[in-house]
Write a protein that holds these residues in place. Structure first.
Motif, PDB file in Angstrom:
ATOM      1  N   SER A  54       0.816  -1.211   0.000  1.00  0.00           N
ATOM      2  CA  SER A  54       0.000   0.000   0.000  1.00  0.00           C
ATOM      3  C   SER A  54       0.851   1.264   0.000  1.00  0.00           C
ATOM      4  N   TYR A  94      -0.842  -6.331   1.320  1.00  0.00           N
ATOM      5  CA  TYR A  94      -1.930  -7.230   0.960  1.00  0.00           C
ATOM      6  C   TYR A  94      -1.335  -8.414   0.189  1.00  0.00           C
ATOM      7  N   ILE A 126      -3.914  -3.096  -4.382  1.00  0.00           N
ATOM      8  CA  ILE A 126      -4.418  -1.938  -3.646  1.00  0.00           C
ATOM      9  C   ILE A 126      -3.945  -0.692  -4.381  1.00  0.00           C
ATOM     10  N   ASN A 184      -5.264   4.106  -1.730  1.00  0.00           N
ATOM     11  CA  ASN A 184      -5.426   3.335  -0.491  1.00  0.00           C
ATOM     12  C   ASN A 184      -6.887   3.148  -0.111  1.00  0.00           C
ATOM     13  N   LEU A 187      -9.715  -1.298  -4.055  1.00  0.00           N
ATOM     14  CA  LEU A 187      -9.098  -2.619  -4.158  1.00  0.00           C
ATOM     15  C   LEU A 187      -9.578  -3.294  -5.434  1.00  0.00           C
TER      16      LEU A 187
END
Length: 650
Positions: A302, A309, A356, A360, A363
């Motif tokens: 991120s 992630y 991502i 932020n 997704l």
């Protein structure tokens, strides 16, 4: 990456083998065949023997001979469908299944299920729905199978409607600077979209499968992607590397490697950093708790500089599938225990290829468990106000098709999306493509800030901690450390907001700045901020640019508290430091009134610090009115600079 492709094919073969087992049980026992033709039976049993030793072409020829001898030989059609399916000839397999249906529609209900799944993969949604519904009407599947079939039927209905309303989609090949005769896939950009690292599968006679995966890098200049460069060791090795995810500044890359010595499991996530001498460091396994004895892959880092992630293989009720997780890099330099993205995102199917976006808040990921076109489809989910992820939305047809779509990456400005595809017009196998992303699927507008932190006296670069805070909400958007060798930083921010920047380093005064990203033009180029840090010495001062008051008032505004907390942290970390807080105004209005206002504003800051536990003996305050301008009062910008709150080390 190879582990990902193995995962998809494994699912395919499991479904095939289930049916193969069913078929072989049928033909391996001394049952009464549906034909009395001895020659047809002989051809059929020869085909079965050929199939058992995987001589599939001979099996197909024998089965065709059996059917020629007796066109009502239903078992021959069934085995022929199985062989064609294993040969990855779905249209021929469907044709064979339909031959069995024409002979006896109710003889083997499972055939409708097997055929329906193949028809979905062949984009024959109406036929698939008919056959899947026929399967439910003729059989009594258990609850799990019934649920699976109903999901396939929903996908058929969704796909038919999606194809009636196609979304804009015109992919363009990235060109021969990036793409080659070899497969290119799994890739990552820096936030300015000028540097690209991607995975390429290259020939290697010494590798187990005759090829291996390595990283290549291309830069964008003069309107095109320049010839890709093979990255040197230690990032590339004799083993496979893939699925890279770069930090916004391109100085850190997370990636996946499998079966490495010292690894936690089959596939793990590793990290490498880019040094000032333009070399990648030896990759480090992230270790537990991110990596486990299971399978972790496809990282996405991120823009906040601390959240990773990734995809993890999990087992639920005996079924193996992949889910999406995240882990946070904490202040003690450890990773938090990974947390599932929850059942809004994760399903009983496979979720993978998570991305991502730099905002932020948005997704993108692939899944075959949500309502879609049948295989792996790409979805978008937006972060809700409570921090959870919203219901995923399918990106639509023809971005998604009856095949598998994944590995979507969206540019920082949200206007372009990149993906890998083996389209006929490509350079060979999988190539990287770009297309204009339609508005409804775009992320939030973003801007970005970049700068360099140096010693104010020597001008040498410094490694320092920096934070970017949403002024209105007080939430930290980015918390990270500048590049160790260059002192540089690059961070992405959602547009439409005002932000404060704080930079700090042990032994130095902190630095304060703010910038406004509310104008549309703010997304077109980066804010560039040079940050000179002064050592803690008597007479050194800091302007508190993020301490705010209403016009002609001295009540601290809510937006000031993030900055003042930074000052409190500085004072707590440097217990011997004493400071004077100074209030300053421009030269407009009544001088006596301005003097009083400056005194009250300085006193308001002092009182706040005392209320938060700072010893009053370490603090003084003073109002200077307009007597110490730092800019020309003839311009509005100059007057704004002169209206300030600052502190001086005593």
């Amino acid at each position: 990456m190879i582990d990902k492709h193995m995962q998809v094919n494994w699912k395919y073969y499991i479904s095939t083998l289930v049916f193969v087992f069913f078929t072989m049980q049928l033909v391996a026992q001394p049952v009464q065949y549906s034909t009395s033709s001895k020659q047809a039976i002989k051809n059929y049993e020869d085909a079965r023997d050929f199939y058992n030793i995987r001589q599939n072409e001979k099996a197909i020829d024998a089965l065709k001979s059996a059917i020629k001898k007796d066109t009502t030989f239903i078992e021959a059609y069934m085995l022929l469908a199985t062989v064609y399916e294993e040969q990855k000839q779905p249209l021929e397999a469907i044709k064979a299944y339909n031959g069995s249906f024409a002979i006896n529609p109710a003889a083997f209900p499972y055939n409708y299920f097997a055929c329906g799944k193949l028809e979905i993969r062949a984009c024959k949604y109406d036929d698939a729905q008919t056959h899947l519904e026929k399967y439910l009407s003729l059989s009594k599947p258990d609850a799990a199978r019934k649920q699976e079939v109903e999901r396939y039927i929903r996908n058929c209905k969704f796909a038919v409607e999606a194809m009636k309303k196609p979304v804009p989609f015109n992919p363009v090949n990235l060109g021969d600077g990036v793409n080659s005769k070899f497969p290119e896939y799994y890739f990552s950009f820096t936030v300015d979209q000028k540097n690209l690292i991607f995975t390429r599968q290259i020939d290697d006679k010494q590798a187990m499968f005759g090829h291996q995966e390595d990283f290549f890098r291309s830069t964008f200049s003069n309107g095109k992607w320049q010839p890709a460069v093979h990255l040197e060791p230690p990032l590339n090795t004799i083993d496979n590397e893939g699925a890279p995810s770069m930090s916004t500044d391109g100085h850190i890359v997370f990636f996946t490697a499998c079966q490495r010595q010292g690894g936690e499991g089959s596939c793990d996530i590793y990290l490498s950093s880019y040094s000032a001498d333009n070399k990648w460091s030896k990759p480090i396994n992230l270790g537990a708790p991110v990596n486990t004895s299971s399978w972790e892959s496809q990282p996405s880092f991120s823009s906040d500089g601390k959240t990773l992630y990734f995809t993890r293989r999990v087992t639920t009720k005996g079924q193996v599938n992949s889910d999406l997780f995240y882990s946070v890099f904490r202040e003690d330099n450890t990773w938090s225990a990974p947390v599932s993205l929850g059942d809004t995102i994760n399903t009983t199917g496979n979720e993978e290829s998570v991305f991502i976006h730099p905002d932020n808040q948005t997704l993108y990921f692939s899944s075959n468990g949500h309502e879609g076109m049948g295989g792996l489809d790409i979805y978008i989910s937006r972060r809700l106000e409570n921090g959870r992820w919203g219901i995923p939305v399918n990106l639509g047809y023809p971005i998604n098709t009856c095949g598998d779509e994944n590995s979507l990456v969206v540019s920082a400005d949200g206007k372009h999306a990149y993906f890998a595809s083996n389209r006929p017009e490509g350079f060979g196998d999988l190539d990287l493509y770009v297309f204009d992303l339609y508005k409804e699927a775009q992320p939030l507008l973003t801007s970005y800030v970049k700068g360099k932190v140096t010693d104010a006296i020597t001008s040498l670069p410094l490694s320092a901690h920096f934070e970017i805070v949403d002024i209105e909400s007080g939430k930290t958007v980015v918390s990270n450390t500048t590049d160790k060798m260059r002192g540089e930083f690059l961070a992405t921010l959602p547009a439409g907001k005002e932000y404060l920047l704080n930079v700090s380093k042990d032994g130095y005064l902190f630095y304060s700045e703010n910038f406004d990203c509310r104008k549309p033009t703010d997304t077109q180029q980066a804010f560039e901020i040079n940050v000179p840090l002064n050592k803690i010495t008597a007479g050194a001062s800091v302007v508190l640019k993020n301490v705010f008051f209403d016009v002609d008032k001295f009540d601290l505004k809510q937006e000031s508290f993030s900055e003042l907390q930074k000052l409190i942290s500085f004072l707590n970390a440097n217990a011997a430091v004493k400071i004077e807080i100074g209030g300053h105004t421009d030269n407009t209005g009544d001088k006596i009134k301005n003097q009083k206002l400056s005194e009250n504003r300085a006193k308001a800051v002092l009182d706040y610090l005392i209320s938060k536990g700072i010893n009053a003996a370490r603090l003084t305050s003073k109002g200077y009115g307009d007597t110490k301008p730092v800019a020309d009062n003839k311009t509005e910008a100059g007057r704004a600079s002169n209206r300030r709150t600052a502190f001086v080390v005593k």
